[in-house]
Write a protein that holds these residues in place. Structure first.
Motif, PDB file in Angstrom:
ATOM      1  N   UNK A   1      23.478 -35.138  54.241  1.00  0.00           N
ATOM      2  CA  UNK A   1      24.051 -34.508  55.384  1.00  0.00           C
ATOM      3  C   UNK A   1      23.945 -32.957  55.228  1.00  0.00           C
ATOM      4  N   UNK A   2      23.146 -32.489  56.514  1.00  0.00           N
ATOM      5  CA  UNK A   2      22.947 -31.207  56.668  1.00  0.00           C
ATOM      6  C   UNK A   2      23.961 -30.397  57.154  1.00  0.00           C
ATOM      7  N   UNK A   3      24.144 -29.318  56.796  1.00  0.00           N
ATOM      8  CA  UNK A   3      25.166 -28.288  57.261  1.00  0.00           C
ATOM      9  C   UNK A   3      24.558 -27.107  57.505  1.00  0.00           C
ATOM     10  N   UNK A   4      24.921 -26.418  58.576  1.00  0.00           N
ATOM     11  CA  UNK A   4      24.289 -25.033  59.099  1.00  0.00           C
ATOM     12  C   UNK A   4      25.114 -23.860  58.397  1.00  0.00           C
ATOM     13  N   UNK A   5      24.709 -22.749  58.399  1.00  0.00           N
ATOM     14  CA  UNK A   5      25.436 -21.615  57.527  1.00  0.00           C
ATOM     15  C   UNK A   5      26.800 -21.444  57.985  1.00  0.00           C
ATOM     16  N   UNK A   6      27.187 -21.624  59.278  1.00  0.00           N
ATOM     17  CA  UNK A   6      28.760 -21.598  59.741  1.00  0.00           C
ATOM     18  C   UNK A   6      29.587 -22.708  59.040  1.00  0.00           C
ATOM     19  N   UNK A   7      28.894 -23.867  59.078  1.00  0.00           N
ATOM     20  CA  UNK A   7      29.813 -24.724  58.338  1.00  0.00           C
ATOM     21  C   UNK A   7      29.900 -24.682  56.980  1.00  0.00           C
ATOM     22  N   UNK A   8      28.842 -24.022  56.216  1.00  0.00           N
ATOM     23  CA  UNK A   8      29.108 -23.837  54.843  1.00  0.00           C
ATOM     24  C   UNK A   8      30.077 -22.728  54.477  1.00  0.00           C
ATOM     25  N   UNK A   9      30.005 -21.923  55.526  1.00  0.00           N
ATOM     26  CA  UNK A   9      31.072 -20.887  55.383  1.00  0.00           C
ATOM     27  C   UNK A   9      32.304 -21.304  55.447  1.00  0.00           C
ATOM     28  N   UNK A  10      32.683 -22.207  56.489  1.00  0.00           N
ATOM     29  CA  UNK A  10      33.949 -22.656  56.776  1.00  0.00           C
ATOM     30  C   UNK A  10      34.467 -23.713  55.550  1.00  0.00           C
ATOM     31  N   UNK A  11      33.400 -24.488  55.063  1.00  0.00           N
ATOM     32  CA  UNK A  11      33.793 -25.260  53.758  1.00  0.00           C
ATOM     33  C   UNK A  11      34.173 -24.477  52.527  1.00  0.00           C
ATOM     34  N   UNK A  12      33.251 -23.464  52.413  1.00  0.00           N
ATOM     35  CA  UNK A  12      33.491 -22.692  51.310  1.00  0.00           C
ATOM     36  C   UNK A  12      34.860 -21.778  51.296  1.00  0.00           C
ATOM     37  N   UNK A  13      35.395 -21.363  52.563  1.00  0.00           N
ATOM     38  CA  UNK A  13      36.403 -20.807  52.680  1.00  0.00           C
ATOM     39  C   UNK A  13      37.690 -21.800  52.436  1.00  0.00           C
ATOM     40  N   UNK A  14      37.545 -22.995  52.966  1.00  0.00           N
ATOM     41  CA  UNK A  14      38.427 -23.976  52.642  1.00  0.00           C
ATOM     42  C   UNK A  14      38.636 -24.368  51.070  1.00  0.00           C
ATOM     43  N   UNK A  15      37.590 -24.235  50.246  1.00  0.00           N
ATOM     44  CA  UNK A  15      37.536 -24.534  49.072  1.00  0.00           C
ATOM     45  C   UNK A  15      38.057 -23.434  48.489  1.00  0.00           C
TER      46      UNK A  15
END
Length: 98
Positions: A1-15
């Motif tokens: 599954x590929x995630x762009x930079x904004x998606x990665x930032x959202x997931x990191x923030x949730x984590x």
């Protein structure tokens, strides 16, 4: 599954929120700002429906959160309820990714 930079930032923030690194008010402010950037970007047009539901569910939980107990309604989340809801949403997402 590929995630762009904004998606990665959202997931990191949730984590980092679910790990207790940042507070609920900080999470609220940073997530809503980043979510709006994501919503308005062309990146959001190419995401999976399930990921969209994931980040929108977190947005909805934050929309139900009220940090001020003096104006909090009975249906609003306090810090503990927000944390528990985001944990639940995040666990559902992690189960899906596996």
């Amino acid at each position: 599954m590929y995630f762009n930079s904004l998606e990665l930032k959202l997931m990191h923030l949730i984590d980092i929120y679910t790990l207790g690194v940042i507070s609920a008010p900080t999470f609220e402010s940073e997530y809503l700002s980043l979510w709006r950037k994501y919503r308005d970007s062309s990146d959001s047009k190419n995401t999976s429906l399930y990921f969209q539901r994931y980040i929108d569910s977190v947005f909805t939980a934050l929309d139900m959160y009220c940090s001020n107990p003096d104006i909090r309604d009975t249906n609003d989340f306090d810090e503990i309820e927000l944390f528990n809801e985001v944990i639940k949403i995040n666990n559902t997402w992690k189960d899906y990714k596996q």
